[in-house]
Design a protein around this motif. Structure first.
Motif, PDB file in Angstrom:
ATOM      1  N   ALA A  56       0.803  -1.283   0.000  1.00 42.80           N
ATOM      2  CA  ALA A  56       0.035   0.017   0.154  1.00 42.80           C
ATOM      3  C   ALA A  56       0.962   1.235  -0.110  1.00 42.80           C
ATOM      4  O   ALA A  56       0.265   2.337  -0.158  1.00 42.80           O
ATOM      5  CB  ALA A  56      -0.959   0.009   1.309  1.00 42.80           C
ATOM      6  N   GLU A  57       1.996   1.224   0.378  1.00 45.99           N
ATOM      7  CA  GLU A  57       2.887   2.382   0.227  1.00 45.99           C
ATOM      8  C   GLU A  57       4.138   2.109  -0.466  1.00 45.99           C
ATOM      9  O   GLU A  57       4.663   1.060  -0.720  1.00 45.99           O
ATOM     10  CB  GLU A  57       3.322   2.649   2.069  1.00 45.99           C
ATOM     11  N   THR A  58       4.519   3.456  -0.777  1.00 45.25           N
ATOM     12  CA  THR A  58       5.918   3.604  -1.549  1.00 45.25           C
ATOM     13  C   THR A  58       6.991   3.433  -0.296  1.00 45.25           C
ATOM     14  O   THR A  58       6.906   4.416   0.563  1.00 45.25           O
ATOM     15  CB  THR A  58       6.221   4.667  -2.219  1.00 45.25           C
ATOM     16  N   ALA A  59       8.140   2.945  -0.657  1.00 46.02           N
ATOM     17  CA  ALA A  59       9.341   2.920   0.253  1.00 46.02           C
ATOM     18  C   ALA A  59      10.317   3.566  -0.350  1.00 46.02           C
ATOM     19  O   ALA A  59      10.515   3.827  -1.701  1.00 46.02           O
ATOM     20  CB  ALA A  59       9.591   1.361   0.560  1.00 46.02           C
ATOM     21  N   SER A  60      11.228   3.915   0.333  1.00 44.92           N
ATOM     22  CA  SER A  60      12.750   4.361  -0.147  1.00 44.92           C
ATOM     23  C   SER A  60      13.895   3.604   0.249  1.00 44.92           C
ATOM     24  O   SER A  60      13.362   2.704   1.197  1.00 44.92           O
ATOM     25  CB  SER A  60      12.769   5.771   0.210  1.00 44.92           C
ATOM     26  N   PRO A  61      14.928   3.663  -0.074  1.00 44.11           N
ATOM     27  CA  PRO A  61      16.129   2.932   0.259  1.00 44.11           C
ATOM     28  C   PRO A  61      16.193   3.041   1.713  1.00 44.11           C
ATOM     29  O   PRO A  61      17.229   2.104   2.253  1.00 44.11           O
ATOM     30  CB  PRO A  61      17.086   3.571  -0.564  1.00 44.11           C
ATOM     31  N   SER A  62      16.084   4.059   2.378  1.00 44.72           N
ATOM     32  CA  SER A  62      16.315   4.272   3.744  1.00 44.72           C
ATOM     33  C   SER A  62      15.182   3.749   4.612  1.00 44.72           C
ATOM     34  O   SER A  62      15.322   4.068   5.961  1.00 44.72           O
ATOM     35  CB  SER A  62      16.574   5.670   3.973  1.00 44.72           C
ATOM     36  N   SER A  63      14.208   3.282   4.212  1.00 42.72           N
ATOM     37  CA  SER A  63      13.179   2.703   4.955  1.00 42.72           C
ATOM     38  C   SER A  63      12.519   1.361   4.517  1.00 42.72           C
ATOM     39  O   SER A  63      12.925   0.885   3.326  1.00 42.72           O
ATOM     40  CB  SER A  63      11.808   3.732   5.177  1.00 42.72           C
ATOM     41  N   PHE A  64      11.964   0.549   5.285  1.00 43.98           N
ATOM     42  CA  PHE A  64      11.331  -0.866   5.061  1.00 43.98           C
ATOM     43  C   PHE A  64      10.054  -0.564   5.079  1.00 43.98           C
ATOM     44  O   PHE A  64       9.325  -0.129   5.934  1.00 43.98           O
ATOM     45  CB  PHE A  64      11.877  -1.748   6.108  1.00 43.98           C
ATOM     46  N   PRO A  65       9.177  -1.152   3.894  1.00 46.07           N
ATOM     47  CA  PRO A  65       7.792  -0.937   3.725  1.00 46.07           C
ATOM     48  C   PRO A  65       7.003  -1.480   4.985  1.00 46.07           C
ATOM     49  O   PRO A  65       7.197  -2.725   5.202  1.00 46.07           O
ATOM     50  CB  PRO A  65       7.232  -1.822   2.465  1.00 46.07           C
ATOM     51  N   ALA A  66       6.178  -0.838   5.856  1.00 36.42           N
ATOM     52  CA  ALA A  66       5.654  -1.196   6.906  1.00 36.42           C
ATOM     53  C   ALA A  66       4.547  -2.224   6.759  1.00 36.42           C
ATOM     54  O   ALA A  66       4.573  -3.231   7.588  1.00 36.42           O
ATOM     55  CB  ALA A  66       4.866   0.037   7.738  1.00 36.42           C
ATOM     56  N   GLY A  67       3.877  -2.420   5.628  1.00 32.47           N
ATOM     57  CA  GLY A  67       2.848  -3.381   5.204  1.00 32.47           C
ATOM     58  C   GLY A  67       3.550  -4.825   5.142  1.00 32.47           C
ATOM     59  O   GLY A  67       3.165  -5.756   5.420  1.00 32.47           O
ATOM     60  N   LEU A  68       4.713  -4.827   4.168  1.00 34.76           N
ATOM     61  CA  LEU A  68       5.546  -5.976   4.120  1.00 34.76           C
ATOM     62  C   LEU A  68       6.082  -6.396   5.517  1.00 34.76           C
ATOM     63  O   LEU A  68       6.008  -7.522   5.521  1.00 34.76           O
ATOM     64  CB  LEU A  68       6.470  -5.615   3.243  1.00 34.76           C
ATOM     65  N   ARG A  69       6.530  -5.526   6.428  1.00 39.10           N
ATOM     66  CA  ARG A  69       7.176  -5.786   7.692  1.00 39.10           C
ATOM     67  C   ARG A  69       6.070  -6.440   8.270  1.00 39.10           C
ATOM     68  O   ARG A  69       6.519  -7.678   8.733  1.00 39.10           O
ATOM     69  CB  ARG A  69       7.766  -4.834   8.312  1.00 39.10           C
ATOM     70  N   ASP A  70       4.889  -6.040   8.609  1.00 33.20           N
ATOM     71  CA  ASP A  70       3.968  -6.646   9.040  1.00 33.20           C
ATOM     72  C   ASP A  70       3.461  -7.850   8.627  1.00 33.20           C
ATOM     73  O   ASP A  70       3.357  -8.976   9.489  1.00 33.20           O
ATOM     74  CB  ASP A  70       2.738  -5.688   9.313  1.00 33.20           C
ATOM     75  N   TYR A  71       3.419  -8.096   7.266  1.00 34.25           N
ATOM     76  CA  TYR A  71       3.050  -9.342   6.772  1.00 34.25           C
ATOM     77  C   TYR A  71       4.263 -10.581   6.912  1.00 34.25           C
ATOM     78  O   TYR A  71       3.825 -11.720   7.495  1.00 34.25           O
ATOM     79  CB  TYR A  71       3.027  -9.184   5.129  1.00 34.25           C
ATOM     80  N   LEU A  72       5.371 -10.073   7.064  1.00 31.73           N
ATOM     81  CA  LEU A  72       6.409 -11.110   7.131  1.00 31.73           C
ATOM     82  C   LEU A  72       6.523 -11.697   8.711  1.00 31.73           C
ATOM     83  O   LEU A  72       7.140 -12.763   9.123  1.00 31.73           O
ATOM     84  CB  LEU A  72       7.810 -10.802   6.582  1.00 31.73           C
ATOM     85  N   ARG A  73       5.930 -10.707   9.355  1.00 32.61           N
ATOM     86  CA  ARG A  73       6.326 -11.167  11.032  1.00 32.61           C
ATOM     87  C   ARG A  73       5.078 -11.680  11.231  1.00 32.61           C
ATOM     88  O   ARG A  73       5.209 -12.390  12.734  1.00 32.61           O
ATOM     89  CB  ARG A  73       6.278  -9.727  11.715  1.00 32.61           C
ATOM     90  N   ARG A  74       4.046 -11.972  10.461  1.00 28.16           N
ATOM     91  CA  ARG A  74       2.799 -12.827  10.975  1.00 28.16           C
ATOM     92  C   ARG A  74       3.287 -14.219  11.298  1.00 28.16           C
ATOM     93  O   ARG A  74       4.227 -14.933  10.917  1.00 28.16           O
ATOM     94  CB  ARG A  74       1.727 -12.996   9.813  1.00 28.16           C
TER      95      ARG A  74
END
Length: 74
Positions: A56-74
């Motif tokens: 849902a969001e655009t990331a930059s090289p200095s940040s990790f996409p929050a939605g992907l982070r939450d998905y991988l932590r499930r």
């Protein structure tokens, strides 16, 4: 890679002919990819209900996409 949370498993990177770098995750039934598209653009997609949906969001090289982070932590 420095922006990747420490508790996220490091995937094996692959390189496409068009210069795109892809980081795939295979976690049981869950699948996700983060792509470095060039010019500082990063995209991600996650498998939900049998199909891939874009992050849902655009990331930059200095940040990790929050939605992907939450998905991988499930």
């Amino acid at each position: 890679m420095q922006a990747m949370p420490a508790d996220i498993h490091l995937p094996t990177a692959s390189y496409a002919d068009d210069g795109e770098i892809v980081l795939p995750w295979f976690l049981g039934q869950r699948r996700a990819e983060m792509s470095f598209l060039g010019e500082g653009q990063i995209g991600c997609t996650m498998r939900e209900n049998g199909r891939y949906v874009p992050g849902a969001e655009t990331a930059s090289p200095s940040s990790f996409p929050a939605g992907l982070r939450d998905y991988l932590r499930r």
